[in-house]
Design a protein around this motif. Structure first.
Motif, short mmCIF file in Angstrom:
data_model
loop_
_atom_site.label_atom_id
_atom_site.label_comp_id
_atom_site.label_asym_id
_atom_site.label_seq_id
_atom_site.Cartn_x
_atom_site.Cartn_y
_atom_site.Cartn_z
N ALA A 294 0.80 -1.22 0.00
CA ALA A 294 0.00 0.00 0.00
C ALA A 294 0.84 1.28 0.00
O ALA A 294 0.53 2.20 -0.76
N PRO A 295 1.91 1.40 0.80
CA PRO A 295 2.71 2.63 0.74
C PRO A 295 3.33 2.86 -0.64
O PRO A 295 3.35 3.98 -1.13
N LEU A 296 3.82 1.81 -1.27
CA LEU A 296 4.41 1.93 -2.59
C LEU A 296 3.36 2.33 -3.62
O LEU A 296 3.59 3.23 -4.43
N GLN A 297 2.21 1.69 -3.57
CA GLN A 297 1.16 2.01 -4.54
C GLN A 297 0.62 3.42 -4.32
O GLN A 297 0.23 4.10 -5.26
N TYR A 298 0.60 3.89 -3.08
CA TYR A 298 0.15 5.26 -2.82
C TYR A 298 1.17 6.27 -3.31
O TYR A 298 0.82 7.29 -3.90
N ALA A 299 2.44 5.99 -3.07
CA ALA A 299 3.49 6.93 -3.46
C ALA A 299 3.63 7.04 -4.97
O ALA A 299 3.94 8.12 -5.49
N PHE A 300 3.41 5.94 -5.67
CA PHE A 300 3.56 5.93 -7.13
C PHE A 300 2.25 5.57 -7.81
O PHE A 300 2.21 4.75 -8.72
N LYS A 301 1.15 6.20 -7.40
CA LYS A 301 -0.16 5.79 -7.89
C LYS A 301 -0.39 6.10 -9.37
O LYS A 301 -1.25 5.51 -9.99
N HIS A 302 0.39 6.99 -9.97
CA HIS A 302 0.20 7.32 -11.38
C HIS A 302 1.18 6.59 -12.29
O HIS A 302 1.23 6.87 -13.48
N LYS A 303 1.94 5.68 -11.76
CA LYS A 303 2.90 4.91 -12.57
C LYS A 303 2.27 3.57 -12.97
O LYS A 303 1.55 2.96 -12.19
N LYS A 304 2.58 3.11 -14.17
CA LYS A 304 2.03 1.84 -14.65
C LYS A 304 2.61 0.64 -13.92
O LYS A 304 1.94 -0.37 -13.75
N TRP A 305 3.84 0.74 -13.48
CA TRP A 305 4.53 -0.39 -12.86
C TRP A 305 4.20 -0.55 -11.38
O TRP A 305 4.58 -1.54 -10.77
N ALA A 306 3.49 0.40 -10.79
CA ALA A 306 3.23 0.34 -9.34
C ALA A 306 2.29 -0.82 -8.98
O ALA A 306 2.51 -1.50 -7.98
N LYS A 307 1.26 -1.04 -9.78
CA LYS A 307 0.29 -2.11 -9.47
C LYS A 307 0.94 -3.50 -9.58
O LYS A 307 0.82 -4.30 -8.65
N PRO A 308 1.63 -3.85 -10.69
CA PRO A 308 2.27 -5.17 -10.75
C PRO A 308 3.34 -5.36 -9.68
O PRO A 308 3.46 -6.44 -9.09
N LEU A 309 4.09 -4.30 -9.39
CA LEU A 309 5.11 -4.40 -8.34
C LEU A 309 4.46 -4.59 -6.97
O LEU A 309 4.95 -5.35 -6.13
N GLY A 310 3.33 -3.92 -6.75
CA GLY A 310 2.60 -4.09 -5.50
C GLY A 310 2.08 -5.51 -5.33
O GLY A 310 2.14 -6.07 -4.23
N ILE A 311 1.59 -6.10 -6.40
CA ILE A 311 1.12 -7.49 -6.35
C ILE A 311 2.28 -8.42 -6.04
O ILE A 311 2.16 -9.36 -5.23
N MET A 312 3.45 -8.16 -6.64
CA MET A 312 4.62 -8.98 -6.39
C MET A 312 5.10 -8.83 -4.94
O MET A 312 5.45 -9.83 -4.29
N ILE A 313 5.08 -7.62 -4.41
CA ILE A 313 5.49 -7.39 -3.03
C ILE A 313 4.55 -8.12 -2.07
O ILE A 313 5.00 -8.75 -1.10
N THR A 314 3.26 -8.05 -2.32
CA THR A 314 2.30 -8.75 -1.47
C THR A 314 2.51 -10.26 -1.54
O THR A 314 2.46 -10.95 -0.51
N GLY A 315 2.76 -10.79 -2.73
CA GLY A 315 3.02 -12.23 -2.87
C GLY A 315 4.28 -12.67 -2.15
O GLY A 315 4.30 -13.71 -1.48
N ILE A 316 5.34 -11.87 -2.26
CA ILE A 316 6.59 -12.19 -1.55
C ILE A 316 6.36 -12.15 -0.04
O ILE A 316 6.89 -12.99 0.69
N ALA A 317 5.57 -11.18 0.42
CA ALA A 317 5.28 -11.10 1.86
C ALA A 317 4.52 -12.34 2.34
O ALA A 317 4.82 -12.89 3.41
#
Length: 91
Positions: A39-62
């Motif tokens: 959530a912090p990463l997706q909030y900080a970079f909410k207008h970037k295309k790569w934020a959503k896939p990276l957020g999904i990957m971070i959640t999966g790794i967690a």
């Protein structure tokens, strides 16, 4: 196993967990985001295309890291229980 457990679950590890939890709590309560590690990463970079896939990957790794840490703790506990029963009963 005990020295490894004390190292993994000691003060340095809990301080890192606390920092991560405080960051998540800040974004959750102040910026009304989800309670996820990404959530912090997706909030900080909410207008970037790569934020959503990276957020999904971070959640999966967690999720995978939590599952592995819980299973390793259970494995160490079972070894300690079998050792204790062997000492007490002699079997």
């Amino acid at each position: 196993a005990m020295s490894l457990a004390l190292h993994v679950w000691g003060i340095p590890a809990w301080s890192l967990y606390t920092i991560g939890g405080l960051v998540m709590a800040y974004f959750m309560y102040q910026h009304k985001t989800e309670c996820t590690p990404s959530a912090p990463l997706q909030y900080a970079f909410k207008h970037k295309k790569w934020a959503k896939p990276l957020g999904i990957m971070i959640t999966g790794i967690a999720i995978v890291s939590i599952a592995m840490s819980v299973s390793s703790s259970i494995a160490m506990a079972s070894v300690q229980i079998s050792s204790g029963l062997k000492i007490i009963t002699g079997m």
